[in-house]
Structures are given as C-alpha cells and as structure tokens.
Design a protein around this motif. Structure first.
Motif, PDB file in Angstrom:
ATOM      1  N   SER A   1       0.836  -1.195   0.000  1.00 26.73           N
ATOM      2  CA  SER A   1       0.000   0.000   0.000  1.00 26.73           C
ATOM      3  C   SER A   1       0.869   1.243   0.000  1.00 26.73           C
ATOM      4  CB  SER A   1      -0.914   0.013   1.232  1.00 26.73           C
ATOM      5  OG  SER A   1      -0.147   0.024   2.420  1.00 26.73           O
TER       6      SER A   1
ATOM      7  N   HIS B   1       1.411   5.570   0.552  1.00 23.85           N
ATOM      8  CA  HIS B   1       0.998   6.649   1.433  1.00 23.85           C
ATOM      9  C   HIS B   1      -0.010   7.562   0.752  1.00 23.85           C
ATOM     10  CE1 HIS B   1       1.492  10.858   2.924  1.00 23.85           C
ATOM     11  NE2 HIS B   1       1.289  10.245   4.072  1.00 23.85           N
TER      12      HIS B   1
ATOM     13  N   GLN C   1       7.003   7.465   1.649  1.00 25.43           N
ATOM     14  CA  GLN C   1       6.426   6.152   1.924  1.00 25.43           C
ATOM     15  C   GLN C   1       6.538   5.791   3.404  1.00 25.43           C
ATOM     16  OE1 GLN C   1       4.580   4.439   0.130  1.00 25.43           O
ATOM     17  NE2 GLN C   1       4.480   2.493   1.226  1.00 25.43           N
TER      18      GLN C   1
ATOM     19  N   GLN D   1       3.742   6.234   6.264  1.00 24.61           N
ATOM     20  CA  GLN D   1       2.696   5.265   6.569  1.00 24.61           C
ATOM     21  C   GLN D   1       2.824   4.717   7.983  1.00 24.61           C
ATOM     22  OE1 GLN D   1       2.573   2.219   3.395  1.00 24.61           O
ATOM     23  NE2 GLN D   1       0.449   2.865   3.179  1.00 24.61           N
ATOM     24  N   SER D   2       4.049   4.604   8.470  1.00 28.10           N
ATOM     25  CA  SER D   2       4.270   3.939   9.761  1.00 28.10           C
ATOM     26  C   SER D   2       4.862   4.845  10.825  1.00 28.10           C
ATOM     27  CB  SER D   2       5.193   2.729   9.562  1.00 28.10           C
ATOM     28  OG  SER D   2       6.393   3.110   8.899  1.00 28.10           O
TER      29      SER D   2
END
Length: 307
Positions: A2, A4, A184, A187-188
């Motif tokens: 997936s 962002h 990216q 996302q986390s």
C-alpha cells in the motif's frame, strides 16, 4: 504494498513548502561562508548532529519520541535508503558548492524537484491536468531564461567547475530517492520521528570524517553561520517532511522549485551589504522575465486540483 495517502490539508502543505523554499533558498550562501574556514565533512556532521540533538530534545519534552512498536512496524530498509541517500546528497551538494558558486549550485540542485515530481506521478500515482503540464513547460522555459548565463558557463567551463556541477547533479538524484522513501515511511512513522532517525544515522556516518577540533578555533562570525546552517537543516527538513504528509509530492516539488529565485535575490542583497562575503550577480531583463515564468509555472502546478 500500500502507498501513502496525503491528509488533504493542502493549504498547510503549501505553507510548509513555502517555508522550505525560503530556508533552502538562503542556505547555499551560509554554507559557502562556512566552507571558507571548514571542510565539507565537518560542516555536514555538525548540521546533522545539532539537528538530531535539538529534535530529540523537542520530541522528548512533548512526549512524542518514537515508540518501540512504531519502530518495529517501520520499514528499516526504507529508513536505511533514506538515511544513506540524504547523506550522499549533503556530501555531493557541498562538494559541488565548494567547486562552483551558490547560484550555480541552487540551479542544478533543482533537478531534484523535477525527479521528485516525476516519482510522485509514477510511484504514488499522482496526476497532472493539462494546464499543470503546461505549467511544467512554462516553468522549464523560465529556468532556461533565468539561468541562461549559468547554463552557458556549464557548456564553456572546464575543470573544477564542471566537476562541481556534475557532483551537484548526482546529489540531486540522491535527494529525490531520499524524498520518495521519506514519503512512503509516513505510513508507519510521523515525519519528526523519521527525521530524528535519519539525522542520527547521518551524524554517525560522518563522525569518522569530521575534524571536530577545528570547531574550537572558529571566529564568532563563522560559528554563527555554522549554527544557522544547523538550525536551517532542522527547520527546513522538518517543514519539507511534514508537507509531504499533507500534499502530493509532485506539487511540493513544484513549490520547492522556487528556491533558486530566493537564492539569487539573497545573493544580490548580500553582495551589496557585504561584498566580501559573496560575489555579486548581474540580473538582465531576460533573467527577470525567466523568474516571472518560473513563478507562474510553479503556481499553476502547485495550486491546480488533480483529477
């Protein structure tokens, strides 16, 4: 995997991008002054170390240091890529700056924003409308006019000038890779957490190369310039990283493309106030016309709504 997605708060993304433009626009001048008395590795190490320490203290006070479970969920491969390529960008840009000039360095480093925009379109599936592509064309024509004399120098120059320019172009490529990895990673991890890890990693990378003892013999003026470069790094990259949370990478890159204009204006002002610091730049009508086209094209790209 997936990808962002932005928050959609484009006004905040625009404001953060403009702050980044201002800080990155004046940075090459301060760096050129610092390089008069320090080597490249020491300047880079100091910028990363101070940024790491200040950001760590700030996040610690606010209770927002990255937690263990957040670190476990993050992609350490992407973190390593972002850290390595940002460090490479700093090294190549400053080596090139030492061999050329602030104006030339800021011209060539704009390749990074074009590559970032292209990466946003290809990797993150961002889209431009027709008039935004027209904006890209207008902005490109503006750069060709605005930097005509510098581009001519690149064709006719020899030796260290061409070497420095080549290093900056490679640095621009490494920066685009860092920026796409950074987006990216959102996302986390939050953007401050990502930058904290990257600053710390880059500081470690350059520690063996830094001549720390040279910092203790600096005069107050050059020390002030060095500290400014460190704070500039912290605030500018923090604003840039956060702008990617709220706005598309392709549009952030379009706004950041305005940084050379800030550099040239600042060089003109500083060369009048303190001619011993930075050589003066001569602006022609063609250069002024090009600046207007750059602004027009950038605004068209940045403010246009995607399909």
């Amino acid at each position: 995997m997936s990808l962002h997605k932005t928050s959609g708060r484009w006004r905040l993304g625009l404001a953060l991008s403009l702050l980044t433009v201002l800080l990155w626009g004046i940075l090459p001048i301060a760096l050129a002054i610092a390089l008069q008395v320090l080597d490249v590795y020491t300047v880079i190490w100091f910028r990363f170390l101070i940024s790491f320490l200040l950001l760590g203290v700030y996040l610690g006070i606010r209770g927002k240091l990255p937690k263990l479970e957040q670190l476990r969920s993050a992609s350490w491969k992407l973190l390593a890529i972002a850290t390595l390529f940002l460090g490479i960008n700093y090294l190549l840009f400053m080596q090139g700056l030492a061999l050329t000039s602030p104006a030339n360095a800021e011209v060539l480093i704009q390749l990074s924003t074009l590559l970032l925009g292209f990466g946003g379109l290809v990797i993150f599936k961002e889209r431009y409308r027709l008039y935004q592509w027209i904006g890209v064309s207008v902005m490109t024509c503006g750069y060709l006019l605005f930097f005509w004399e510098q581009l001519t120098n690149l064709i006719t120059a020899h030796g260290t000038y061409i070497l420095g320019s080549s290093l900056i172009a490679l640095g621009a490529t490494s920066w685009a890779i860092y920026a796409l990895a950074q987006k990216q990673l959102l996302q986390s991890l939050s953007s401050p957490s990502i930058m904290l890890i990257i600053y710390g990693g880059c500081a470690l990378l350059f520690t063996p190369l830094a001549k720390i003892q040279s910092l203790f013999i600096l005069d107050s003026f050059h020390l002030l310039m060095l500290v400014f470069c460190a704070f500039n790094t912290l605030i500018a990259y923090g604003a840039f990283a956060e702008s990617l949370e709220h706005w598309e990478a392709s549009r952030v890159s379009a706004v950041i493309a305005l940084a050379p204009i800030v550099t040239l204006i600042t060089v003109a002002v500083v060369s009048v106030i303190a001619p011993n610091w930075i050589p003066s730049e001569n602006f022609t009508f063609i250069a002024i016309l090009g600046a207007g086209l750059v602004v027009t094209g950038s605004v068209a790209i940045a403010l246009g709504k995607a399909n």
